[in-house]
Write a protein that holds these residues in place. Sequence first.
Motif, PDB file in Angstrom:
ATOM      1  N   ARG A   1       0.726  -1.351  -0.063  1.00  0.00           N
ATOM      2  CA  ARG A   1      -0.332   0.086   0.008  1.00  0.00           C
ATOM      3  C   ARG A   1       0.809   1.674  -0.265  1.00  0.00           C
ATOM      4  NH1 ARG A   1      -3.752   0.137   4.233  1.00  0.00           N
ATOM      5  NH2 ARG A   1      -5.241   2.093   3.590  1.00  0.00           N
TER       6      ARG A   1
ATOM      7  N   LYS B   1       2.292   1.525  -3.281  1.00  0.00           N
ATOM      8  CA  LYS B   1       1.110   1.834  -4.037  1.00  0.00           C
ATOM      9  C   LYS B   1       1.321   3.519  -4.520  1.00  0.00           C
ATOM     10  CE  LYS B   1      -3.682   0.933  -4.730  1.00  0.00           C
ATOM     11  NZ  LYS B   1      -4.471   1.377  -4.008  1.00  0.00           N
TER      12      LYS B   1
ATOM     13  N   PHE C   1      -3.854  -5.512  -3.283  1.00  0.00           N
ATOM     14  CA  PHE C   1      -2.800  -4.199  -3.038  1.00  0.00           C
ATOM     15  C   PHE C   1      -2.019  -3.750  -4.629  1.00  0.00           C
ATOM     16  CE2 PHE C   1      -4.306  -5.140   1.474  1.00  0.00           C
ATOM     17  CZ  PHE C   1      -5.218  -3.901   1.802  1.00  0.00           C
TER      18      PHE C   1
ATOM     19  N   ASP D   1      -0.596   4.553  -1.719  1.00  0.00           N
ATOM     20  CA  ASP D   1      -2.464   4.794  -0.446  1.00  0.00           C
ATOM     21  C   ASP D   1      -1.634   5.990   0.293  1.00  0.00           C
ATOM     22  OD1 ASP D   1      -3.006   2.870  -1.973  1.00  0.00           O
ATOM     23  OD2 ASP D   1      -4.329   1.422  -0.264  1.00  0.00           O
ATOM     24  N   SER D   2      -2.815   7.063   1.155  1.00  0.00           N
ATOM     25  CA  SER D   2      -2.631   7.669   1.946  1.00  0.00           C
ATOM     26  C   SER D   2      -2.161   7.165   3.289  1.00  0.00           C
ATOM     27  CB  SER D   2      -3.288   8.817   1.993  1.00  0.00           C
ATOM     28  OG  SER D   2      -4.536   8.374   2.289  1.00  0.00           O
TER      29      SER D   2
ATOM     30  N   TRP E   1      -1.473  -1.690  -8.436  1.00  0.00           N
ATOM     31  CA  TRP E   1      -1.750  -0.468  -9.297  1.00  0.00           C
ATOM     32  C   TRP E   1      -1.350  -0.616 -10.900  1.00  0.00           C
ATOM     33  CZ3 TRP E   1       1.696   4.401 -10.372  1.00  0.00           C
ATOM     34  CH2 TRP E   1       0.679   5.147 -11.115  1.00  0.00           C
TER      35      TRP E   1
ATOM     36  N   MET F   1       0.118   6.222   5.000  1.00  0.00           N
ATOM     37  CA  MET F   1       0.630   4.945   5.576  1.00  0.00           C
ATOM     38  C   MET F   1       2.204   4.907   5.813  1.00  0.00           C
ATOM     39  SD  MET F   1      -1.239   2.273   4.659  1.00  0.00           S
ATOM     40  CE  MET F   1       0.203   1.114   4.743  1.00  0.00           C
TER      41      MET F   1
END
Length: 604
Positions: free
Chosen positions: A520, A523, A591, A525-526, A593, A528
């Motif tokens: 994550r 990738k 998870f 993701d906020s 992208w 993290m």
Amino acid sequence: MDAFLCSHNGNPILNSPFFNSKTELTHLTSRTPAGCYSIRSLSIFSSMRLRSSKSVFGSNETLLNSTQIKKHDRVECNAANVSDHLVQANVIEEEATQSSEISPSFKVSAGQGFPLGVSETERGINFALFSQHASVVTLCLSISERKTLGEVDAEVVELPLDPSVNKTGDVWHICVEDLPRHSVLYGYRLDGPREWQQGHRFDSSIVLIDPYAKQVEGRRYFGDAGNKMSKFLGTYDFTSLPFDWGDNYLQPSIPEKDLVIYEMNVRAFTADESSGLDPDIRGSYLGVIEKIPHLLGLGINAVELLPVFEFDELELQRHPNPRDHMINTWGYSTINFFAPMSRYASAGVGPVAAQREFKQMVKALHASGIEVILDVVYNHTNEADDVIPYTTSFRGIDNKVYYMLDVNGQYLNFSGCGNTLNCNHPVVMELILDSLRHWVIEYHVDGFRFDLASVLCRGTDGSPLNAPPLIKAIAKDDILSKCKIIAEPWDCGGLYLVGSFPNWDRWAEWNGKYRDDVRRFIKGDSGMKGNFATRVAGSADLYKVNKRKPYHSVNFIIAHDGFTLHDLVSYNVKHNDANGEGGNDGCNDNFSWNCGYEGTVNIF
């Protein structure tokens, strides 16, 4: 410890005839009071032709005479074509008396109940089998002599066991004198209660593999579709010399904190011609030896081998289903917990050579400073469920003991594979411990990764246990004390134990939260950053308990399950279209992208 996990794909399939599995062998069983023989059909290894067989049991000691029929006098029987069993039996007996070729006489005695499996004693070859609920047990022996590949001459004998003589407690046993010390195929027929609602699945028409067999004979070449219906039986060898580990042999004994693990499948690692190996050793234990320089170049110091216990790679092709075009390469479908996968041996040489070549592989890896960890599957077996069962051993020996069942005698399925091994039943627990000890003592392996280990934390009724007896026993066992023991701390029933797996400060875990949080973070993701920092710093939130250490977390990003590294940057969703499961297999939370395009992009 860190895990460097990669997967490989193998394409070529070696094809060679072994046994013609369509053949049904008829043989003679016990003598009737009238002095005749009854004929019954025995589906067993193909290309075997009947010589003769008479089965007996006695009070204490019985003489078994088996008279062979010469090849040119042989009467080949098929039960479907026999209109008068008594007449046919008399014909066979008459033919036999015309032959001057006499086989050895076998003397049988009560035998002993320990050890389980087959063993050599002063009085002969001893066979011992646990079954609490069986009422009838018959030992089936096939004394074979291999002439050429695909041709086997065999004498088949069935020995019914007398419960008043050949049973101690729940263990059935018999000793047979004058049996050959090798190359005997053996199995058991069992019968007992037929009430499925009580959990029983006895079927006396099936010859079953001994759970304690140390060698299993089946088809000789991996993926040989011409023999996809081949049977599997136990065998033994008491003639081979002990393996020479060498005077200066030492296991690497690498501290857990320093482990860098490479996950691989023995066959797929070198099966393709791109491996550059001789075709006879591609996809074999010996093939791994040839690639040790490559492994050292990667900087790893341990290999974690996908299952190497005997399994049937063609199990999906035994009946019509959406996946009947597929071959099971991974091996998460165990037939026997003691025998190394025989078709990972080189050039179709069979189970005895498989044992030797496995040891050669371990010895060579150890000499290069690489430890050997086995991925072991004690949560379920190959025998599936009641919808399409594949009965080879446990189900027919004592289903009610070996599997978790509900109150209606139906299988509990915490493995996602149709059945769940009853791991914390005392008998099954001892089987698992004996298996683990066997691989440490006999094969010198350095550790184990337990597939779906949360199953091992369930009681006989399937409920989670805070202090599972099996998990504790493995942690405390003297023989296993120096082994790495690694749990995959979840199962398919929702028992997710990452960071809380019962451990006795010994068990390490595959850290699924490390995998997910790192994916994550990469990738984008906020929120993290904090989780990412915690994971790479040792996951103190999970493992700073009692005497647990950061090395009790096995950190990984990809493994054999789910997306590869390539998939993580190529797909947003699963596209498992070729396997016939309609995308229902595997986890949906990958998870990943696709970087703006779903699928592989060819930029050249």
